[in-house]
Scaffold this motif. Structure first.
Motif, PDB file in Angstrom:
ATOM      1  N   ALA A  76      -1.051  -1.042  -6.071  1.00 48.37           N
ATOM      2  CA  ALA A  76       0.037  -1.663  -5.305  1.00 48.37           C
ATOM      3  C   ALA A  76       0.675  -0.710  -4.311  1.00 48.37           C
ATOM      4  CB  ALA A  76       1.103  -2.229  -6.243  1.00 48.37           C
ATOM      5  N   PRO A  78       0.218   0.613   0.079  1.00 44.99           N
ATOM      6  CA  PRO A  78      -0.447   0.208   1.320  1.00 44.99           C
ATOM      7  C   PRO A  78      -1.854   0.789   1.409  1.00 44.99           C
ATOM      8  CG  PRO A  78       1.721   1.108   1.778  1.00 44.99           C
ATOM      9  CD  PRO A  78       1.476   1.324   0.344  1.00 44.99           C
ATOM     10  N   ARG A 142      -7.648 -14.792  -1.841  1.00 42.00           N
ATOM     11  CA  ARG A 142      -7.742 -16.233  -1.970  1.00 42.00           C
ATOM     12  C   ARG A 142      -6.464 -16.783  -2.607  1.00 42.00           C
ATOM     13  NH1 ARG A 142     -12.250 -17.002  -5.378  1.00 42.00           N
ATOM     14  NH2 ARG A 142     -13.323 -15.519  -4.057  1.00 42.00           N
ATOM     15  N   ALA A 147       0.981 -17.372  -3.337  1.00 41.27           N
ATOM     16  CA  ALA A 147       1.622 -16.471  -4.294  1.00 41.27           C
ATOM     17  C   ALA A 147       2.785 -15.752  -3.626  1.00 41.27           C
ATOM     18  CB  ALA A 147       0.602 -15.463  -4.809  1.00 41.27           C
ATOM     19  N   THR A 151       6.824 -15.734  -4.637  1.00 40.46           N
ATOM     20  CA  THR A 151       7.653 -14.564  -4.893  1.00 40.46           C
ATOM     21  C   THR A 151       8.826 -14.537  -3.934  1.00 40.46           C
ATOM     22  OG1 THR A 151       5.503 -13.635  -4.496  1.00 40.46           O
ATOM     23  CG2 THR A 151       7.001 -12.360  -5.856  1.00 40.46           C
ATOM     24  N   ALA A 152       8.549 -14.847  -2.664  1.00 40.86           N
ATOM     25  CA  ALA A 152       9.595 -14.713  -1.661  1.00 40.86           C
ATOM     26  C   ALA A 152      10.708 -15.713  -1.938  1.00 40.86           C
ATOM     27  CB  ALA A 152       9.011 -14.946  -0.279  1.00 40.86           C
ATOM     28  N   GLY A 153      10.376 -16.881  -2.428  1.00 43.50           N
ATOM     29  CA  GLY A 153      11.385 -17.902  -2.584  1.00 43.50           C
ATOM     30  C   GLY A 153      12.055 -17.882  -3.946  1.00 43.50           C
ATOM     31  N   ARG A 154      11.726 -16.854  -4.742  1.00 45.44           N
ATOM     32  CA  ARG A 154      12.205 -16.906  -6.100  1.00 45.44           C
ATOM     33  C   ARG A 154      13.710 -16.626  -6.213  1.00 45.44           C
ATOM     34  NH1 ARG A 154       9.502 -12.858  -9.608  1.00 45.44           N
ATOM     35  NH2 ARG A 154       7.528 -13.835  -9.165  1.00 45.44           N
ATOM     36  N   THR A 157      17.621 -18.727  -2.980  1.00 42.41           N
ATOM     37  CA  THR A 157      17.477 -19.504  -1.762  1.00 42.41           C
ATOM     38  C   THR A 157      16.551 -20.690  -1.932  1.00 42.41           C
ATOM     39  OG1 THR A 157      15.767 -17.983  -1.155  1.00 42.41           O
ATOM     40  CG2 THR A 157      17.933 -17.618  -0.228  1.00 42.41           C
TER      41      THR A 157
ATOM     42  N   MET B   1      -2.658 -16.351  -8.124  1.00 44.24           N
ATOM     43  CA  MET B   1      -3.648 -15.420  -8.707  1.00 44.24           C
ATOM     44  C   MET B   1      -2.942 -14.405  -9.609  1.00 44.24           C
ATOM     45  SD  MET B   1      -6.623 -14.051  -6.265  1.00 44.24           S
ATOM     46  CE  MET B   1      -8.179 -13.643  -6.990  1.00 44.24           C
ATOM     47  N   THR B   4      -0.861 -10.815  -8.339  1.00 47.42           N
ATOM     48  CA  THR B   4       0.533 -10.601  -7.946  1.00 47.42           C
ATOM     49  C   THR B   4       1.397 -10.324  -9.165  1.00 47.42           C
ATOM     50  OG1 THR B   4       0.429 -12.968  -7.714  1.00 47.42           O
ATOM     51  CG2 THR B   4       0.793 -11.712  -5.723  1.00 47.42           C
ATOM     52  N   LYS B   7       1.015  -6.801 -10.229  1.00 44.56           N
ATOM     53  CA  LYS B   7       1.729  -5.891  -9.340  1.00 44.56           C
ATOM     54  C   LYS B   7       3.211  -5.891  -9.680  1.00 44.56           C
ATOM     55  CE  LYS B   7      -1.327  -6.548  -5.625  1.00 44.56           C
ATOM     56  NZ  LYS B   7      -1.537  -7.610  -4.673  1.00 44.56           N
ATOM     57  N   ARG B  11       5.668  -2.710 -10.692  1.00 39.19           N
ATOM     58  CA  ARG B  11       6.819  -2.364  -9.857  1.00 39.19           C
ATOM     59  C   ARG B  11       7.978  -1.632 -10.519  1.00 39.19           C
ATOM     60  NH1 ARG B  11       6.331  -0.625  -6.335  1.00 39.19           N
ATOM     61  NH2 ARG B  11       4.213  -0.595  -7.088  1.00 39.19           N
ATOM     62  N   GLU B  13       8.974   0.741 -12.006  1.00 31.92           N
ATOM     63  CA  GLU B  13       9.232   2.170 -11.901  1.00 31.92           C
ATOM     64  C   GLU B  13      10.053   2.516 -10.664  1.00 31.92           C
ATOM     65  OE1 GLU B  13       4.689   2.663 -10.293  1.00 31.92           O
ATOM     66  OE2 GLU B  13       5.828   4.413 -10.904  1.00 31.92           O
ATOM     67  N   ARG B  67       8.714 -10.980   5.779  1.00 30.50           N
ATOM     68  CA  ARG B  67       8.869 -11.296   4.359  1.00 30.50           C
ATOM     69  C   ARG B  67      10.273 -10.993   3.862  1.00 30.50           C
ATOM     70  NH1 ARG B  67       3.350  -9.986   1.176  1.00 30.50           N
ATOM     71  NH2 ARG B  67       1.977 -10.905   2.706  1.00 30.50           N
ATOM     72  N   ALA B  71      12.868 -13.536   2.224  1.00 28.56           N
ATOM     73  CA  ALA B  71      13.397 -13.335   0.877  1.00 28.56           C
ATOM     74  C   ALA B  71      14.903 -13.513   0.839  1.00 28.56           C
ATOM     75  CB  ALA B  71      13.024 -11.944   0.381  1.00 28.56           C
ATOM     76  N   ASN B 118       7.139   0.659   1.118  1.00 28.48           N
ATOM     77  CA  ASN B 118       6.409  -0.534   0.747  1.00 28.48           C
ATOM     78  C   ASN B 118       6.843  -1.031  -0.636  1.00 28.48           C
ATOM     79  OD1 ASN B 118       4.193  -2.369   1.415  1.00 28.48           O
ATOM     80  ND2 ASN B 118       3.294  -1.518  -0.434  1.00 28.48           N
ATOM     81  N   ARG B 122       8.552  -4.605  -1.488  1.00 29.60           N
ATOM     82  CA  ARG B 122       8.015  -5.494  -2.517  1.00 29.60           C
ATOM     83  C   ARG B 122       9.099  -5.892  -3.509  1.00 29.60           C
ATOM     84  NH1 ARG B 122       2.472  -5.836  -4.043  1.00 29.60           N
ATOM     85  NH2 ARG B 122       1.144  -4.833  -2.517  1.00 29.60           N
ATOM     86  N   CYS B 125      11.379  -8.430  -1.985  1.00 29.04           N
ATOM     87  CA  CYS B 125      10.804  -9.768  -1.890  1.00 29.04           C
ATOM     88  C   CYS B 125      10.740 -10.436  -3.261  1.00 29.04           C
ATOM     89  CB  CYS B 125       9.416  -9.710  -1.275  1.00 29.04           C
ATOM     90  SG  CYS B 125       9.476  -9.341   0.474  1.00 29.04           S
ATOM     91  N   ALA B 126      10.574  -9.628  -4.311  1.00 27.73           N
ATOM     92  CA  ALA B 126      10.526 -10.216  -5.649  1.00 27.73           C
ATOM     93  C   ALA B 126      11.908 -10.693  -6.070  1.00 27.73           C
ATOM     94  CB  ALA B 126       9.992  -9.186  -6.644  1.00 27.73           C
TER      95      ALA B 126
END
Lengths: 169, 290
Positions: A76, A78, A142, A147, A151-154, A157, B1, B4, B7, B11, B13, B67, B71, B118, B122, B125-126
């Protein structure tokens, strides 16, 4: 054979040095070194097998970039954290030197052909990277748009305020 | 999937710091995860500018900012970035809008900070965090140093020495290249702000060329070309040339062509520096083969 081993070893050493110069986190170093070894190995193999410049560089970059896409997804981070060290052994420094040296000696045709080769190598590397990123997109991504929106909308909002999916993707 | 989810599990940590900040300093709008359009855009812009500053590619900057805006509940956000500029406009569901622009002066490769930013984006966004907490963790990231400063010089030694050997130099050539690489890094770390990038490339490659010839004249190493190739790798824009072509192939034509021209100009300046050094040595000593 001895030259190949020396090249592989020094490529890894140089990659480690460059990774430190790019302020990579120390715990990412082992995978970065492995990736550069892989890239350099594939490049040397294809170069010995087929010759030329474009194809070996492209395939080397392709393998290195796929490796870094996988590592990046696993940890996770870049992609460029692994990708930048991986393709360092392919960077056309020698060719650029040839170009300059031909220029100094007044050998214009030589400088032209060396400069063109430099560009071809750079093109090969970037083609390999783009191919790898497209392949990774097809393999891993895919349904990831959805997904991401989940996550973004969780937050509080709700999902209806989130960005609509990109029309091109 | 399931990817995510895994991941998200990895996170925790990193965002370990921001929640404690929010808990200990509940001023302003702590607790609420959304602000007005201007505040949200300010935070998104800070994150984007810091990403660009650390050498992220344009596509990643645009994607991250979009993103983050989403969020925090933006109805629509339009972000456009080139390597030296970000502009963005954001619309909230209630119809209020904000737009901002940020000029990013210099970019460099800082993979450690890139990774931290990054991770921050993340975690935002979570679960959207209060805006002051985000700014605080950005401030921490700006101070983040993955390796001590002296290790960079060791890195330069390995990088230049390794490449001199990689291109077929002898062990002594490698030593000479490592020495020059060390000096070049010293020059780069202590340069004055008035000297711009291009001038610095020309000056340092001139110095590197002179030093390479000097090393061979003094008996350290025997191939001027191998030593120079080793040291060239330290500042060669080959990496940014590759990135530029990749940007263009990915559809970011404007930033790709900007980067390509910049890389070509830098290569030209370096070539001029080396050529001047080699020509000077050939003129003074005569018969030094270039």
């Amino acid at each position: 054979m001895r030259t190949v081993i020396i090249m592989l070893l020094t490529a890894v050493v140089a990659t480690l040095g460059f990774s430190i110069l790019f302020y990579i986190q120390p715990r990412r170093l082992p995978l970065a070194a492995l990736g550069s070894l892989l890239t350099c190995g594939v490049y040397l193999l294809i170069k010995w097998w087929l010759g030329g410049e474009f194809i070996p560089n492209m395939l080397g970059a392709l393998v290195g970039a796929l490796f870094s896409e996988i590592c990046a997804r696993r940890t996770a981070v870049p992609v460029s954290v692994y990708l930048t060290p991986c393709i360092i052994p392919l960077v056309p420094g020698g060719m650029l030197y040839q170009t300059m040296s031909s220029l100094v000696q007044g050998d214009l045709p030589g400088a032209g052909s060396c400069g063109l080769t430099t560009l071809i190598i750079a093109m090969g590397i970037s083609c390999g990277i783009v191919l790898a990123s497209v392949m990774a997109m097809l393999l891993f991504h895919r349904g990831s748009r959805r997904a991401v929106r989940h996550t973004a909308g969780r937050g509080r909002t709700g999902r209806r305020h989130t960005q609509p999916p990109h029309p091109e993707k | 999937m399931p990817k995510t989810e895994s991941k998200a599990a990895v996170r925790p940590e990193v965002p370990a710091t921001p929640p404690t900040d929010a808990a200990s300093a509940p001023d302003g709008q702590a607790g609420s995860v959304t602000g007005d359009a201007r505040e949200i855009l300010t935070v998104a812009m800070e994150v984007g500018a810091e990403l660009l500053h650390c050498g992220a590619d344009v596509h990643r900057v645009e994607d991250t900012m979009t993103r983050i805006c989403a969020a925090y509940g933006a109805a629509r956000s339009d972000v456009f970035a080139i390597p030296s500029l970000i502009t963005a406009e954001l619309t909230m569901p209630d119809g209020s809008t904000a737009s901002r622009m940020r000029r990013v002066m210099n970019t460099y490769n800082h993979l450690g900070r890139l990774e931290k930013i990054n991770a921050l984006s993340r975690s935002i966004c979570a679960t959207p965090q209060p805006l002051p907490a985000v700014e605080e963790s950005l401030e921490n990231i700006r101070k983040f140093r993955p390796v001590p400063e002296w290790l960079c010089y060791v890195g330069a030694l390995f990088a230049t020495g390794g490449f001199a050997l990689f291109f077929g130099g002898s062990l002594y050539d490698g030593l000479a290249a490592a020495l020059i690489g060390f000096l070049l890094t010293l020059l780069e770390r202590h340069r004055r702000a008035v000297i711009n990038d291009m001038a610095h490339s020309a000056i340092s490659s001139f110095a590197a060329g002179l030093l390479a010839v000097l090393c061979v004249a003094l008996g350290l190493g025997s191939h001027v070309d191998k030593i120079i190739i080793g040291t060239i790798m330290l500042e060669i824009p080959g990496l940014s040339m590759g990135n530029a072509l990749r940007d263009m192939l990915c559809g970011d034509t404007i930033s790709g062509s900007l980067r390509l021209i910049q890389a070509l100009l830098r290569a030209l300046m370096m070539a001029m520096g080396y050529m001047a050094a080699l020509a000077l040595c050939a003129y003074v000593w005569g018969g030094v083969q270039v």
